[in-house]
Write an enzyme that holds these catalytic residues in place. Structure first.
Site, PDB file in Angstrom:
ATOM      1  N   HIS A 151       0.846  -1.209   0.000  1.00  0.00           N
ATOM      2  CA  HIS A 151       0.000   0.000   0.000  1.00  0.00           C
ATOM      3  C   HIS A 151       0.881   1.260   0.000  1.00  0.00           C
ATOM      4  O   HIS A 151       0.606   2.221  -0.720  1.00  0.00           O
ATOM      5  CB  HIS A 151      -0.885   0.053   1.263  1.00  0.00           C
ATOM      6  CG  HIS A 151      -1.941  -1.002   1.348  1.00  0.00           C
ATOM      7  ND1 HIS A 151      -2.045  -1.846   2.433  1.00  0.00           N
ATOM      8  CD2 HIS A 151      -2.953  -1.340   0.514  1.00  0.00           C
ATOM      9  CE1 HIS A 151      -3.095  -2.651   2.260  1.00  0.00           C
ATOM     10  NE2 HIS A 151      -3.652  -2.378   1.092  1.00  0.00           N
ATOM     11  N   LYS A 182     -16.307  -7.140   6.430  1.00  0.00           N
ATOM     12  CA  LYS A 182     -15.281  -7.975   7.039  1.00  0.00           C
ATOM     13  C   LYS A 182     -15.086  -7.547   8.497  1.00  0.00           C
ATOM     14  O   LYS A 182     -15.154  -6.367   8.805  1.00  0.00           O
ATOM     15  CB  LYS A 182     -13.949  -7.786   6.316  1.00  0.00           C
ATOM     16  CG  LYS A 182     -14.053  -7.843   4.814  1.00  0.00           C
ATOM     17  CD  LYS A 182     -12.760  -7.328   4.177  1.00  0.00           C
ATOM     18  CE  LYS A 182     -12.911  -7.194   2.678  1.00  0.00           C
ATOM     19  NZ  LYS A 182     -11.772  -6.536   2.034  1.00  0.00           N
ATOM     20  N   ARG A 226      -2.114  -6.038  -8.069  1.00  0.00           N
ATOM     21  CA  ARG A 226      -0.922  -6.863  -7.859  1.00  0.00           C
ATOM     22  C   ARG A 226      -0.794  -7.946  -8.917  1.00  0.00           C
ATOM     23  O   ARG A 226       0.280  -8.224  -9.421  1.00  0.00           O
ATOM     24  CB  ARG A 226      -0.976  -7.534  -6.472  1.00  0.00           C
ATOM     25  CG  ARG A 226      -0.795  -6.568  -5.332  1.00  0.00           C
ATOM     26  CD  ARG A 226      -1.273  -7.171  -4.054  1.00  0.00           C
ATOM     27  NE  ARG A 226      -2.679  -7.558  -4.177  1.00  0.00           N
ATOM     28  CZ  ARG A 226      -3.451  -7.919  -3.185  1.00  0.00           C
ATOM     29  NH1 ARG A 226      -2.954  -7.988  -1.974  1.00  0.00           N
ATOM     30  NH2 ARG A 226      -4.714  -8.237  -3.373  1.00  0.00           N
ATOM     31  N   SER A 266      -2.908  -7.809   2.997  1.00  0.00           N
ATOM     32  CA  SER A 266      -3.196  -7.678   4.435  1.00  0.00           C
ATOM     33  C   SER A 266      -3.626  -9.027   4.994  1.00  0.00           C
ATOM     34  O   SER A 266      -3.245  -9.418   6.100  1.00  0.00           O
ATOM     35  CB  SER A 266      -4.307  -6.657   4.668  1.00  0.00           C
ATOM     36  OG  SER A 266      -3.952  -5.413   4.132  1.00  0.00           O
TER      37      SER A 266
HETATM   38  O1  PNS Z   1      -9.279  -2.755   0.649  1.00  0.00           O
HETATM   39  P1  PNS Z   1     -10.580  -3.242   0.075  1.00  0.00           P
HETATM   40  O2  PNS Z   1     -11.364  -3.999   1.137  1.00  0.00           O
HETATM   41  O3  PNS Z   1     -10.394  -4.050  -1.192  1.00  0.00           O
HETATM   42  O4  PNS Z   1     -11.427  -1.927  -0.330  1.00  0.00           O
HETATM   43  C1  PNS Z   1     -12.710  -2.038  -0.870  1.00  0.00           C
HETATM   44  C2  PNS Z   1     -13.386  -0.645  -0.979  1.00  0.00           C
HETATM   45  C3  PNS Z   1     -13.387   0.053   0.363  1.00  0.00           C
HETATM   46  C4  PNS Z   1     -12.604   0.201  -1.982  1.00  0.00           C
HETATM   47  C5  PNS Z   1     -14.832  -0.857  -1.500  1.00  0.00           C
HETATM   48  O5  PNS Z   1     -15.471  -1.838  -0.722  1.00  0.00           O
HETATM   49  C6  PNS Z   1     -15.673   0.417  -1.486  1.00  0.00           C
HETATM   50  O6  PNS Z   1     -15.424   1.326  -2.217  1.00  0.00           O
HETATM   51  N1  PNS Z   1     -16.690   0.461  -0.582  1.00  0.00           N
HETATM   52  C7  PNS Z   1     -17.547   1.613  -0.414  1.00  0.00           C
HETATM   53  C8  PNS Z   1     -18.997   1.323  -0.846  1.00  0.00           C
HETATM   54  C9  PNS Z   1     -19.147   1.489  -2.342  1.00  0.00           C
HETATM   55  O7  PNS Z   1     -18.949   2.543  -2.906  1.00  0.00           O
HETATM   56  N2  PNS Z   1     -19.493   0.375  -3.009  1.00  0.00           N
HETATM   57  C10 PNS Z   1     -19.641   0.318  -4.443  1.00  0.00           C
HETATM   58  C11 PNS Z   1     -18.285   0.053  -5.099  1.00  0.00           C
HETATM   59  S1  PNS Z   1     -18.456  -0.266  -6.794  1.00  0.00           S
END
Ligand code: PNS
Length: 164
Positions: free
Chosen positions: A18, A42, A91, A129
């Site tokens: 990150h 999660k 990645r 992570s």
């Molecule tokens: O580190 P992660 O868990 O892969 O991050 C995922 C994240 C936070 C980027 C994604 O879950 C998100 O944007 N959530 C916010 C809700 C939202 O906008 N959902 C629609 C996404 S298309």
């Protein structure tokens, strides 16, 4: 014109992968907001407050980077911050499908925002992570894959879990 990017995620915990992405983003954008999702489905190992504290501490060295949390739609949050771009790390091919779907959904919801994918250094291409937590939880060493502060906190968290 100042270009702000949002780098969203769970960051449970933040890894050197990150940080590598943040370092690359600093060269492209005027400001990067590392945005931690508040109510991830999660069950995180570290609370939101802990993750905010850790991320704030490890990005201190970057002047153009700040940390916030958000809930609701990422697009709404990014717009509220005047961001033009969403940064995500890629990645491996296995990341692609999920990222592709999110990027296109986000584009549909907010055509004014562009998702920018960046690849971390190959040194970190296998680091996640989830794996880092698994390895430390089983007594393995992840030195060099996460910041020292994260390493210390991971060890402490799993040591106290073992005592219980
Ligand atoms: O580190 P992660 O868990 O892969 O991050 C995922 C994240 C936070 C980027 C994604 O879950 C998100 O944007 N959530 C916010 C809700 C939202 O906008 N959902 C629609 C996404 S298309």
């Amino acid at each position: 014109m100042k270009v702000t990017a949002v780098y969203p995620g769970t960051f449970d915990p933040i890894t050197n992968g990150h940080l590598d992405i943040i370092g690359r983003g600093v060269g492209l954008f005027d400001e990067i907001i590392v945005a931690l999702l508040k109510n991830a489905d999660k069950e995180p190992l570290f609370s939101l407050d802990e993750r905010l504290e850790i991320v704030a501490s490890v990005v201190k060295r970057f002047q153009k980077v700040r940390v916030e949390s958000f809930d609701g739609l990422l697009i709404d949050y990014a717009r509220s911050r005047g961001a033009r771009a969403i940064v995500r790390g890629l990645r491996a091919l296995s990341d692609f499908e999920y990222e592709f779907q999110m990027a296109l959904m986000n584009r549909r919801l907010g055509p004014d925002l562009e998702t920018v994918f960046m690849m971390p250094s190959e040194t970190y291409s296998y680091v996640s992570s989830r794996l880092v937590k698994e390895v430390v939880g089983l007594g393995g060493d992840v030195t060099g894959l996460v910041p020292q502060e994260v390493l210390d906190r991971l060890k402490a968290r799993y040591a106290s879990a073992r005592k219980r």
